[in-house]
Scaffold this active site. Structure first.
Site, short mmCIF file in Angstrom:
data_model
loop_
_atom_site.label_atom_id
_atom_site.label_comp_id
_atom_site.label_asym_id
_atom_site.label_seq_id
_atom_site.Cartn_x
_atom_site.Cartn_y
_atom_site.Cartn_z
N GLU A 1 0.84 -1.20 0.00
CA GLU A 1 0.00 0.00 0.00
C GLU A 1 0.87 1.25 0.00
OE1 GLU A 1 -0.31 -2.66 1.93
OE2 GLU A 1 -2.14 -3.52 1.06
N HIS B 1 -11.38 -6.27 8.40
CA HIS B 1 -12.15 -6.02 7.17
C HIS B 1 -13.40 -5.20 7.50
CE1 HIS B 1 -10.00 -9.84 6.41
NE2 HIS B 1 -9.85 -9.36 5.19
C1 LIG Z 1 -1.75 -5.00 4.31
C2 LIG Z 1 -2.71 -5.89 3.58
N1 LIG Z 1 -2.99 -5.62 2.28
C3 LIG Z 1 -3.87 -6.39 1.61
C4 LIG Z 1 -4.48 -7.45 2.20
C5 LIG Z 1 -5.51 -8.28 1.45
N2 LIG Z 1 -4.98 -9.62 1.15
C6 LIG Z 1 -5.22 -10.66 1.99
S1 LIG Z 1 -4.44 -12.05 1.51
C7 LIG Z 1 -3.79 -11.29 0.15
C8 LIG Z 1 -2.90 -12.07 -0.77
C9 LIG Z 1 -1.64 -12.56 -0.11
O1 LIG Z 1 -0.92 -13.39 -0.95
P1 LIG Z 1 0.39 -14.14 -0.49
O2 LIG Z 1 1.22 -13.24 0.35
O3 LIG Z 1 1.03 -14.71 -1.67
O4 LIG Z 1 -0.12 -15.27 0.50
P2 LIG Z 1 -1.05 -16.54 0.15
O5 LIG Z 1 -2.46 -16.08 0.30
O6 LIG Z 1 -0.73 -16.98 -1.20
O7 LIG Z 1 -0.73 -17.56 1.19
C10 LIG Z 1 -4.20 -9.96 0.07
C11 LIG Z 1 -3.84 -9.01 -0.99
C12 LIG Z 1 -4.16 -7.68 3.56
N3 LIG Z 1 -4.71 -8.71 4.23
N4 LIG Z 1 -3.28 -6.91 4.21
#
Ligand SMILES: Cc1ncc(C[n+]2csc(CCOP(=O)(O)OP(=O)(O)O)c2C)c(N)n1
Ligand SMILES: [Mg+2]
Lengths: 432, 361
Positions: free
Chosen positions: B84, B153
């Protein structure tokens, strides 16, 4: 500082600039061929001494440490030489996580809770790694390491109580499902905010070093989340203080709908991030339970002997959707899962045990059945304490506790208000 | 009871029907209205770019950007790394070049890593460079609770932004406004935080969580004309005309307040503030001076919430017209709890109690 004419002219005869926007190889409906991925032979990777200079691991940060070969037998210097009982225990944990994920996912669909996340295909990255650590090493996981809790023997019923946010939930119904916490199991409270746990793990490790303790810390973070600044702060602090910490990057190729290219995966590996920070980096076949165990143990021994931090990239594949809120058929090819060249970690461990003559398909079948039965029993047990949204939850006053150690006046007032509102809404004392 | 990703009328859009109902009116939900505004601005202004986590190919976890990448291309609408701080930071740089970026932060709860770029940079760029450089970005982000999203959320952090000099903060409460306000925000030359109350993306939730939610198509404010129009920033909307009491609200709480006043038969004048910075102080003053009573409703936590600012303003400017103390109905000063979501939410009982109190004085 006005531009001299010749300087202003300098760029003129170059081509026009173009923005590169990464694009994954396959979208829904595409035929998948992972032939472009370099998958080295199992056993081909050298294993440097655990106390080596960080730079000695540089080649391993772009290689892929593999132990289990196509013959389902271990190869090379990374073979952790685990006995059959340990391997069976690992398989048991993995089968349990899979059964648990299945049932909890279904429970969400049946309206028993709001949300769930599976770790299908990634079980080794938490279970095998956790088994390579001491049980009191402190872990700072992301939301996809339920395997650690299961490997550490945390009761299934407690996990389900948390998922249902019910009256027995130790986190008092405050957290989104699967955002567990267990101090008893040295398992840090999971945050919804990505990558925040990574510098925290480094800080815990620094504290352990300040106090002359023997425990180390380990953290897990998704490859997508390595883009967050927190992760880079973690790497810098880990390097500066030579902190006894393991930074596990779980590269499951996807971050919701964004492929690893949006975290920089097109240009280099995630383990190679370590090179720039001057910390040890290992890239490991995340679907090879023996390789994951061996890499984690190597890093743990290194940290324990004051030789410093390690960044481990677990190269794996998110076999299912991101969460119950996600439908991956909208952004990736369904064939990816079938074609994933590193197979399935549970199958690979099972086949390994069979190849050793220590296991067979019948025993696997009854293991799977036993796990399903055990999960079902735990579910029934947890359901006695309620499911989300059906009255059995912690009392209203608990909403105001733990904001601070003591309740200030305004929270006392608000607590009284919440209880008054409940009495207005449910004059007959319904709902709690 | 799920943190569901939403379905859009993206396919409908492609077919050109755009939600025209049986009455011949074009009715959209909030998601489609936002999508429409982005689509129009991408068409009209080649400097507009839309970016954020999962907004490109997939079209956003709430589907607000569905179909836009396909239509406008990958260099106008694209996914970003999960950072972000990076998203807001590059938006500042793009603005310095002359673009008009519209970044999405997936949930308002995840805007915090971008705060330094927002507060120290975007908000002050015009001032510190004596307007040599500006940051004409519109940061869209779903906010608010009511979807069992737990503490990460569900937050409503608008007051943090209203406290920063140089940021505008916009919060639509219905599809018509969402489109017009978003267009006005994108066309604005200052940085705008555009919070979308996610609980009302698909219908005007009125706080009675145990009753079925009406879809937008039954609501007058879901009539969304084709093409470009603006809803000016800083102009409140009079939701109901009344003389017993003034209610100041925005976002989801407009609908909750309206339902409670209707249920209680209170002749309230409800103002939907629509933007909290700039604030329509004239409309507020005129209404409170008429009714002599003022209730402020927001979902965010109470202490130092935007209601505190409103209460101070009303007291400063309407003191001699007030017949009762100004009341605030807000969320409690705790993180948003998961299982006790509805005990936390400032719903009909809390609002009803406050109305009784104001009217009894
Ligand atoms: C600071 C923040 N930004 C955005 C999100 C929304 N979000 C939740 S999970 C996710 C994807 C994460 O992907 P990754 O790090 O590859 O982990 P995976 O889900 O594949 O285990 C996002 C964008 C969040 N939880 N926290
Ligand atoms: Mg991932």
């Amino acid at each position: 500082m006005a531009d001299r004419p010749d300087q202003a002219q300098q760029g003129q005869n170059k081509p026009t600039l173009q923005l590169h926007v990464p694009e994954p190889s396959y979208r829904p409906g595409d035929a998948v061929d992972f032939g472009h991925l370099t998958i080295p032979e199992a056993g081909a990777q050298p294993r440097p001494d655990e106390g080596c200079e960080a730079s000695e691991t540089n080649p391993l940060a772009t290689d892929l440490i593999r132990v289990l070969g196509d013959d389902n037998l271990p190869h090379g210097p990374w073979d952790p030489k685990l006995d059959a009982d340990t391997l069976r225990e690992m398989l048991h944990h993995m089968a349990m996580v899979r059964a648990f994920d299945e049932r909890m996912f279904r429970g969400q669909r049946q309206g028993k809770t709001s949300f769930y996340m599976k770790c299908t295909g990634e079980e080794a990255t938490s279970i095998s790694a956790a088994m390579a650590l001491a049980s009191d090493d402190m872990v700072f996981p992301s939301y996809r390491q339920q395997g650690i809790l299961i490997a550490r023997g945390y009761p299934l019923t407690e996990m389900i109580n948390q998922i249902y946010s019910n009256s027995a939930d130790k986190l008092k119904g405050r957290q989104l499902p699967i955002m567990y916490s267990s101090r008893e199991k040295s398992f840090f409270s999971i945050s919804g905010n990505l990558a925040t746990q990574t510098p925290q793990a480094v800080g815990w490790a620094m504290a352990s070093a300040i106090k002359g303790d023997s425990r180390i810390a380990a953290t897990w973070v998704g490859e997508g989340s390595t883009a967050e600044g927190d992760f880079h702060a973690a790497c810098t602090f880990a390097a500066v203080y030579n902190a006894p910490v393991i930074l596990n990057v779980v590269n499951n190729q996807w971050a919701i709908s964004s492929f690893s290219g949006f975290a920089g995966g097109e240009r280099t590996s995630f383990a190679a991030r370590a090179v720039g920070y001057g910390i040890a980096g290992l890239r490991v076949d995340g679907n090879d339970p023996l390789a994951v165990y061996a890499a984690e143990r190597w890093a743990a021994n290194r940290a324990r002997s004051n030789a410093g931090p390690t960044l481990i990239e677990h190269f794996t594949y998110r076999a299912e959707g991101h969460s119950t809120s996600d439908d991956p058929s909208g952004y990736r090819s369904a064939q990816e899962r079938e074609e994933w060249p590193l197979g399935d970690p549970v199958m690979r461990l099972k086949d390994h045990l069979i190849a050793l003559g220590e296991w067979d398909e019948d025993r696997q079948k009854s293991l799977d059945e036993d796990c399903a039965t055990e999960v079902k029993k735990a579910t029934k047990e947890a359901e006695k304490n309620g499911i989300l949204g059906h009255g059995l939850h912690h009392p209203f006053r608990t909403m105001f506790e733990d904001v601070f150690e003591e309740l200030p006046w305004h929270l006392k007032e608000q607590s009284a208000q919440a209880i008054r509102e409940r009495e207005t809404k449910f004059p007959e004392g319904l709902s709690e | 009871m799920t943190v569901e990703t939403q379905k859009t009328a993206a396919s409908e859009k492609a077919a050109g029907k755009k939600g025209v109902g049986a009455d011949g009116e074009r009715r959209l939900n909030m998601i489609d209205a936002i999508n429409d505004a982005l689509d129009i601005m991408l068409d009209r202004d080649p400097n507009v770019v839309v970016m954020g986590e999962d907004v490109g190919y997939f079209g956003g976890v709430f589907r607000c950007t569905a179909g836009l990448q396909e239509k406008h291309g990958k260099t106008r609408v694209f996914d970003t790394p999960i950072s972000e701080c990076g998203i807001i930071g590059v938006a500042v740089g793009m603005g310095a070049y002359g673009l008009r970026p519209v970044p999405e932060i997936q949930f308002a709860d995840y805007i915090y890593p971008g705060l330094d770029q927002l507060i120290s940079e975007a908000a002050r760029l015009r001032y510190r460079s004596a307007a040599e450089y500006i940051a004409p970005m519109t940061v869209r982000s779903p906010f608010g609770g009511g979807i069992f999203g737990g503490q990460t959320h569900s937050q409503s952090p608008e007051a943090i932004f209203s406290h920063v000099s140089g940021l505008k903060t916009v919060i639509p409460s219905n599809p018509y406004d969402a489109k017009g306000l978003l267009i006005a925000s994108i066309e604005d030359n200052d940085p705008v935080i555009f919070f979308e109350p996610k609980r009302i993306y698909n219908g005007p939730f009125n706080g009675y969580y145990d009753k079925p939610v009406e879809p937008w198509k039954k609501h007058a404010q879901s009539i969304v004309p084709e093409g470009h129009y603006r809803v000016e920033l800083g102009k409140a909307r009079k939701v109901t005309e009344g003389d017993e009491l003034t209610v100041l609200a925005y976002g989801t709480m407009v609908h909750v307040a309206e339902a409670v006043c209707a249920a209680k038969g209170v002749n309230a004048e409800i103002l939907d503030l629509r933007t909290i910075v700039p604030l329509d102080i004239e409309a507020i003053e005129a209404s409170v001076k008429k009714t002599g009573r003022c209730l402020i409703v927001h979902e965010a936590t109470r202490t130092s919430g935007f209601g505190a600012e409103l209460s101070a303003l009303v007291t400063e400017r309407c003191f001699y017209h007030l017949e009762a103390a100004v009341e605030r109905v807000t969320g409690f000063d705790t993180p948003y709890p998961h299982s006790l979501e509805w005990a936390y939410f400032p719903g009909p009982v809390r609002i009803g109690e406050a109305i009784d109190k104001i009217l009894s004085e």
